[in-house]
Write an enzyme that holds these catalytic residues in place. Structure first.
Site, PDB file in Angstrom:
ATOM      1  N   LYS A  55      -3.785 -22.115  13.979  1.00  0.00           N
ATOM      2  CA  LYS A  55      -5.228 -21.905  13.842  1.00  0.00           C
ATOM      3  C   LYS A  55      -5.786 -21.483  15.192  1.00  0.00           C
ATOM      4  CE  LYS A  55      -8.294 -25.454  13.144  1.00  0.00           C
ATOM      5  NZ  LYS A  55      -9.201 -25.354  14.298  1.00  0.00           N
ATOM      6  N   ASP A  68      -3.284 -26.196  15.923  1.00  0.00           N
ATOM      7  CA  ASP A  68      -4.261 -25.449  16.725  1.00  0.00           C
ATOM      8  C   ASP A  68      -3.599 -24.773  17.919  1.00  0.00           C
ATOM      9  OD1 ASP A  68      -6.858 -25.441  15.735  1.00  0.00           O
ATOM     10  OD2 ASP A  68      -7.281 -27.463  16.464  1.00  0.00           O
ATOM     11  N   ASP A 107      -6.663 -29.613  18.059  1.00  0.00           N
ATOM     12  CA  ASP A 107      -6.839 -29.871  19.493  1.00  0.00           C
ATOM     13  C   ASP A 107      -7.924 -30.936  19.688  1.00  0.00           C
ATOM     14  OD1 ASP A 107      -8.975 -28.252  18.862  1.00  0.00           O
ATOM     15  OD2 ASP A 107      -8.636 -26.792  20.463  1.00  0.00           O
ATOM     16  N   SER A 108      -8.494 -31.422  18.583  1.00  0.00           N
ATOM     17  CA  SER A 108      -9.345 -32.620  18.637  1.00  0.00           C
ATOM     18  C   SER A 108      -8.562 -33.799  19.195  1.00  0.00           C
ATOM     19  CB  SER A 108      -9.881 -32.956  17.237  1.00  0.00           C
ATOM     20  OG  SER A 108      -8.816 -33.040  16.304  1.00  0.00           O
ATOM     21  N   GLU A 164      -9.596 -20.009  17.206  1.00  0.00           N
ATOM     22  CA  GLU A 164     -11.049 -19.945  17.108  1.00  0.00           C
ATOM     23  C   GLU A 164     -11.550 -18.568  17.527  1.00  0.00           C
ATOM     24  OE1 GLU A 164     -12.813 -23.204  19.292  1.00  0.00           O
ATOM     25  OE2 GLU A 164     -11.534 -24.680  18.313  1.00  0.00           O
ATOM     26  N   GLU A 217     -16.946 -24.459  10.445  1.00  0.00           N
ATOM     27  CA  GLU A 217     -17.435 -25.746  10.964  1.00  0.00           C
ATOM     28  C   GLU A 217     -18.930 -25.685  11.239  1.00  0.00           C
ATOM     29  OE1 GLU A 217     -15.038 -27.407  14.096  1.00  0.00           O
ATOM     30  OE2 GLU A 217     -16.511 -28.978  14.542  1.00  0.00           O
TER      31      GLU A 217
END
Ligand code: KIV
Length: 269
Positions: free
Chosen positions: A117, A89, A50-51, A119, A186
């Site tokens: 993925k 993501d 999602d960057s 978070e 991270e």
């Protein structure tokens, strides 16, 4: 071995790579052309991160990225890949409850992802086991989790004090026990990342987490030196000394595999 030319990288294959001490090389990509170059360079895992909110859409966080945005880019990357494992993501607020998570994950898998993925730590455990029960491989993401940037108060190193380090270690173990197949760490101190990687059976991929993990990931545009704004400490510009993108990708893969990246200058002590 997964680095054999042409051998498809799979989720069980990643666990074998950890077992045999073979470093996992991961990069982000957002389109078919770059995905094809990454595949040709022998990158093991390609993350549609999602960057893309930052590097493709020019936003100052990942929060505005939608499931539709992700699906569009996953479909494009899928068309460029043959060998690498495609990880996608789950974007912000697309897995706030079970129904939303199942819906998002099924869209991403149908678009061509092979692992999703998400978070977060202990709060995600139930969701992870439910996704895994549906046959959806899950990668956790701990430490600096950009979807929580406002709670964290900025993009900063996580787990420096002992209490937070303990929570992170416990979260990592809980995600593994829930069935996660991989974990991204991270911006955490090297020592904490090394402890987590040695405690878990699943591969731990670092970004700003030092060398003693099972693999490395970078945002592609950071690795090619074309991101705007302040360059985070953990980034190395792999275009330096290269005259092509293919050269830079090969240099990145070689540096991760021979352990020369990340160095002390890219890590948090
Ligand atoms: O969105 C992303 O690109 C990521 C990586 C930085 C790990 O989550």
């Amino acid at each position: 071995m997964n680095t054999e030319k042409g051998k498809k990288v799979t989720v069980p294959g990643l666990a074998d790579m950890k077992q045999s001490g073979q470093a996992i090389v991961m990069l982000t990509a957002y389109d078919a052309s770059f995905a094809g170059r990454l595949d040709a360079a022998g990158i093991d895992c390609v993350l549609v991160g999602d960057s893309l909110g930052n590097v493709i859409q020019g936003r100052d966080s990942t929060l505005p990225v939608t499931v539709d945005d992700m699906v569009y880019h996953v479909q494009a990357v899928r068309r460029g890949l043959q060998r690498a494992l495609l990880v996608a993501d789950m974007p912000f607020m697309s897995y706030h409850d079970r129904a939303a998570a199942m819906n998002t994950a099924s869209h991403l898998m149908r678009a061509g992802a092979e692992m999703v993925k998400l978070e977060g730590g202990s709060a995600m455990v139930e969701l992870v086991s439910e996704l895994v029960a549906q046959g959806i491989p899950v990668c956790g993401h701990l430490g600096l989790t950009p979807q929580h940037v406002h709670q964290l108060g900025g993009y900063r190193v996580q787990g420096r004090d002992e209490a937070l380090a303990r929570v992170l270690r416990e979260d990592a173990a809980a995600l593994e026990n829930a069935g996660a197949g991989m974990l991204v760490l991270e911006c955490v101190p090297n020592r904490l990342a090394a402890i987590v990687a040695s405690q878990l059976r699943i591969p731990v991929i670092g970004i700003g987490a030092g060398p003693e993990v099972d693999g490395q990931v970078l945002v592609l545009y950071d690795a090619l030196g074309i991101s705007s704004g302040r360059r985070p400490r953990f980034v190395r510009d792999f275009m330096r000394g290269q005259d092509s993108i293919d050269g830079a990708l090969a240099a990145y893969a070689a540096a991760v595999r021979d352990g020369s990246f990340p160095g002390d200058e890219h890590s948090y002590g």
